[in-house]
Design an enzyme around this catalytic site. Sequence first.
Site, PDB file in Angstrom:
ATOM      1  N   CYS A 142     -23.627  76.066  14.927  1.00 33.10           N
ATOM      2  CA  CYS A 142     -24.211  75.066  14.025  1.00 33.10           C
ATOM      3  C   CYS A 142     -23.993  75.468  12.476  1.00 33.10           C
ATOM      4  O   CYS A 142     -24.098  74.522  11.505  1.00 33.10           O
ATOM      5  CB  CYS A 142     -25.393  74.398  14.316  1.00 33.10           C
ATOM      6  SG  CYS A 142     -26.723  75.597  14.494  1.00 33.10           S
ATOM      7  N   GLU A 159     -32.495  69.660  15.231  1.00 31.15           N
ATOM      8  CA  GLU A 159     -31.783  70.832  14.420  1.00 31.15           C
ATOM      9  C   GLU A 159     -30.322  70.306  14.934  1.00 31.15           C
ATOM     10  O   GLU A 159     -29.750  70.236  15.943  1.00 31.15           O
ATOM     11  CB  GLU A 159     -31.984  72.204  15.317  1.00 31.15           C
ATOM     12  CG  GLU A 159     -31.596  73.242  14.543  1.00 31.15           C
ATOM     13  CD  GLU A 159     -30.220  73.809  14.703  1.00 31.15           C
ATOM     14  OE1 GLU A 159     -29.356  73.181  13.802  1.00 31.15           O
ATOM     15  OE2 GLU A 159     -29.891  74.671  15.530  1.00 31.15           O
ATOM     16  N   LYS A 171     -33.987  69.498  29.250  1.00 35.06           N
ATOM     17  CA  LYS A 171     -32.611  69.095  29.749  1.00 35.06           C
ATOM     18  C   LYS A 171     -31.453  70.104  29.028  1.00 35.06           C
ATOM     19  O   LYS A 171     -31.266  70.072  27.745  1.00 35.06           O
ATOM     20  CB  LYS A 171     -32.327  67.857  29.087  1.00 35.06           C
ATOM     21  CG  LYS A 171     -30.927  67.294  29.885  1.00 35.06           C
ATOM     22  CD  LYS A 171     -30.511  65.991  29.039  1.00 35.06           C
ATOM     23  CE  LYS A 171     -29.228  66.352  28.319  1.00 35.06           C
ATOM     24  NZ  LYS A 171     -27.981  66.940  28.982  1.00 35.06           N
ATOM     25  N   GLU A 188     -17.773  68.191  10.411  1.00 34.65           N
ATOM     26  CA  GLU A 188     -18.214  69.165  11.399  1.00 34.65           C
ATOM     27  C   GLU A 188     -17.124  69.343  12.406  1.00 34.65           C
ATOM     28  O   GLU A 188     -17.216  68.617  13.366  1.00 34.65           O
ATOM     29  CB  GLU A 188     -19.327  69.328  11.939  1.00 34.65           C
ATOM     30  CG  GLU A 188     -19.877  70.469  12.745  1.00 34.65           C
ATOM     31  CD  GLU A 188     -21.270  70.610  13.251  1.00 34.65           C
ATOM     32  OE1 GLU A 188     -21.803  69.579  13.939  1.00 34.65           O
ATOM     33  OE2 GLU A 188     -22.028  71.457  13.266  1.00 34.65           O
TER      34      GLU A 188
HETATM   35  P1  NDP Z   1     -24.533  66.315  21.681  1.00 38.18           P
HETATM   36  O1  NDP Z   1     -25.254  66.118  20.468  1.00 38.18           O
HETATM   37  O2  NDP Z   1     -24.010  65.282  22.228  1.00 38.18           O
HETATM   38  O3  NDP Z   1     -25.311  67.043  22.899  1.00 38.18           O
HETATM   39  C1  NDP Z   1     -26.522  67.877  22.734  1.00 38.18           C
HETATM   40  C2  NDP Z   1     -27.446  67.481  23.682  1.00 38.18           C
HETATM   41  O4  NDP Z   1     -27.810  66.315  23.568  1.00 38.18           O
HETATM   42  C3  NDP Z   1     -26.806  67.754  25.040  1.00 38.18           C
HETATM   43  O5  NDP Z   1     -27.925  68.191  26.161  1.00 38.18           O
HETATM   44  C4  NDP Z   1     -26.312  66.452  25.324  1.00 38.18           C
HETATM   45  O6  NDP Z   1     -26.312  65.938  26.797  1.00 38.18           O
HETATM   46  C5  NDP Z   1     -27.697  65.357  24.810  1.00 38.18           C
HETATM   47  N1  NDP Z   1     -27.303  64.328  24.668  1.00 38.18           N
HETATM   48  C6  NDP Z   1     -26.060  63.730  24.556  1.00 38.18           C
HETATM   49  N2  NDP Z   1     -26.305  62.131  24.047  1.00 38.18           N
HETATM   50  C7  NDP Z   1     -27.879  61.844  23.985  1.00 38.18           C
HETATM   51  C8  NDP Z   1     -28.533  60.638  23.933  1.00 38.18           C
HETATM   52  N3  NDP Z   1     -27.904  59.559  23.743  1.00 38.18           N
HETATM   53  N4  NDP Z   1     -29.736  61.090  23.949  1.00 38.18           N
HETATM   54  C9  NDP Z   1     -30.629  62.067  24.046  1.00 38.18           C
HETATM   55  N5  NDP Z   1     -29.482  63.422  24.524  1.00 38.18           N
HETATM   56  C10 NDP Z   1     -28.204  63.441  24.413  1.00 38.18           C
HETATM   57  O7  NDP Z   1     -23.296  67.333  21.435  1.00 38.18           O
HETATM   58  P2  NDP Z   1     -21.879  67.614  22.013  1.00 38.18           P
HETATM   59  O8  NDP Z   1     -22.011  68.493  23.001  1.00 38.18           O
HETATM   60  O9  NDP Z   1     -21.490  66.162  22.510  1.00 38.18           O
HETATM   61  O10 NDP Z   1     -21.238  67.836  20.698  1.00 38.18           O
HETATM   62  C11 NDP Z   1     -20.858  67.180  19.750  1.00 38.18           C
HETATM   63  C12 NDP Z   1     -20.714  67.410  18.463  1.00 38.18           C
HETATM   64  O11 NDP Z   1     -22.255  67.799  18.166  1.00 38.18           O
HETATM   65  C13 NDP Z   1     -20.198  68.951  18.292  1.00 38.18           C
HETATM   66  O12 NDP Z   1     -18.818  68.736  18.259  1.00 38.18           O
HETATM   67  C14 NDP Z   1     -20.614  69.371  17.233  1.00 38.18           C
HETATM   68  O13 NDP Z   1     -20.043  68.960  16.067  1.00 38.18           O
HETATM   69  C15 NDP Z   1     -22.161  69.047  17.381  1.00 38.18           C
HETATM   70  N6  NDP Z   1     -23.027  70.238  17.935  1.00 38.18           N
HETATM   71  C16 NDP Z   1     -23.700  70.553  17.105  1.00 38.18           C
HETATM   72  C17 NDP Z   1     -24.520  71.579  17.576  1.00 38.18           C
HETATM   73  C18 NDP Z   1     -25.579  72.370  16.634  1.00 38.18           C
HETATM   74  O14 NDP Z   1     -26.105  73.604  17.182  1.00 38.18           O
HETATM   75  N7  NDP Z   1     -26.113  71.771  15.613  1.00 38.18           N
HETATM   76  C19 NDP Z   1     -24.573  72.030  19.132  1.00 38.18           C
HETATM   77  C20 NDP Z   1     -23.777  71.295  19.825  1.00 38.18           C
HETATM   78  C21 NDP Z   1     -22.992  70.442  19.165  1.00 38.18           C
HETATM   79  P3  NDP Z   1     -24.822  66.370  27.578  1.00 38.18           P
HETATM   80  O15 NDP Z   1     -24.168  67.546  27.064  1.00 38.18           O
HETATM   81  O16 NDP Z   1     -25.435  66.590  28.998  1.00 38.18           O
HETATM   82  O17 NDP Z   1     -24.072  65.080  27.487  1.00 38.18           O
END
Ligand code: NDP
Length: 491
Positions: free
Chosen positions: A284, A250, A175, A385
Amino acid sequence: MSDVKKMYINGEWVPSISGETRNSINPANGEVLAAVAEGAEADVDTAVIAAKEAFYEGPWGSTPAQERAALLFKLADLIDANGAELTELETRDNGKPLREAEYDVADAAACFRYYAGLCTKPMGQTYEVADPMQAMTVREPIGVAGLIVPWNYPLLMGTWKIAPALAAGNSIVFKPSEITPLSAVRLFELIEEAGFPKGSANLVMGAGAAVGARMAEHMDIDKIAFTGGTATGRKIMTAATGNLKKISLELGGKSPCVVFEDADMDAAVDWALFAIFANQGQVCSAGSRLLLQESIHDEFVEKLVGRTKKIKVAPGDAEGVEMAAMVSEAHMEKVLRYIEIGKAEGATLQCGGVRLMEDGLDKGFFIAPTIFTDTTPEMRIVKEEIFGPVLAVQKFTDDADAVKLANDSIYGLAGGVFSENGTRALNFIKKLRAGITWINCYHPTYSEAPWGGYKQSGIGRDLGTYGFDEYTEVKQININLDPGPIGWFEG
Ligand code: NDP
């Protein structure tokens, strides 16, 4: 706008069961790039059935490592052959500068090659145990792996999970983030072209709260590998308890980039810029806290701010672009809110701090690179973050103070240190509670070396042999070399 981009399930390109779609937007100008199938729980269920069948009954589950390697090498070649197209697609869907997308695509091909090579290398162990037994271990795939990735490096984060999962022989349900699905669709076209058997690799798109959550709770998914925010990681961990899935997470970070007074200042300024502003700070492991020894603080900040003001912010495909659009309007708004929080908390705004609207940027989502000084450890911009181009500068007195401040975080993903004194740098790194560290540099990342965090930055590791192990079970095999009855019971 082209046709609807479909999902790839059981070797077929299919619309979502509901027929729903979602538009993918170019964050540089707000234009719709494509309509994409919007899956939900039922689409996950269909993909899991296909993945399970491929693993237990289809040819995939019994495909030997040499053949899996050949398929992965072919996929890497296809990525290279389509590199220019993938690069452009990634820039349009995510916003990032072309030169960064180019690195991502090259890294993705290299990662597929690394795991193609690794899966045919020695894996198990043998043990000298009591006669007449011979004990040994083999590594086997876990089964159906659910892979969930975010939007900051759509192709590369996908690759970090798809490559080892398939190399180890799992079937996968993948996904991408709902806001950056386009390079994943192209990657799965290449997976099909490479000839992976049907059901071995499945692509489901849709909202995290529906598709991702269903994957995390699904009783027939044996393993979840996730990259994203810490709050989402916590939800996934909870949902995964139903069938006690193996999980690797991660998650986020608030990583320190530490500069001692004996560092090469110009080099450290250069790396500090790269540490926070690469990929618009949406990394990240970003060096989002800059810790400066107080004796060099003012001079360092002056040089840093001077160079930051010269960073060219423009659409990702513009000539000479150095920083580009944030991934989405919603994310830009979130980062801008943090900037307001920083001001309200009393930090000094040295530069940036605004949305950029001039020179045709008004239709996209651009933020000027931002630096705050005079921060305190309690401020939210120091603790949380932000995931954007916002740097919080902190001041320290001596080595012990640097360690204390650097470790003052719920996160422990990464960190870097700058010093001309190797002993001092290594002593600092050994006290830093973080999984990925750099001395006199920041950010270099390799397929060969493990990636992951301490504390609330995650569980498990991506990349390297550690990353491969995350997709395997260890089986112990005991062989009796003197077969015959044991005679434990006399009757
Ligand atoms: P999320 O953690 O929400 O998204 C990461 C992935 O998880 C996406 O594919 C998302 O889907 C999916 N997801 C969201 N909710 C669920 C759930 N309940 N169960 C399973 N999968 C889920 O990150 P965001 O994109 O909303 O970003 C939010 C914050 O997370 C950022 O502002 C940042 O601080 C952090 N982040 C950290 C990252 C890293 O590499 N450590 C990467 C990205 C974000 P979908 O996008 O389709 O909703």
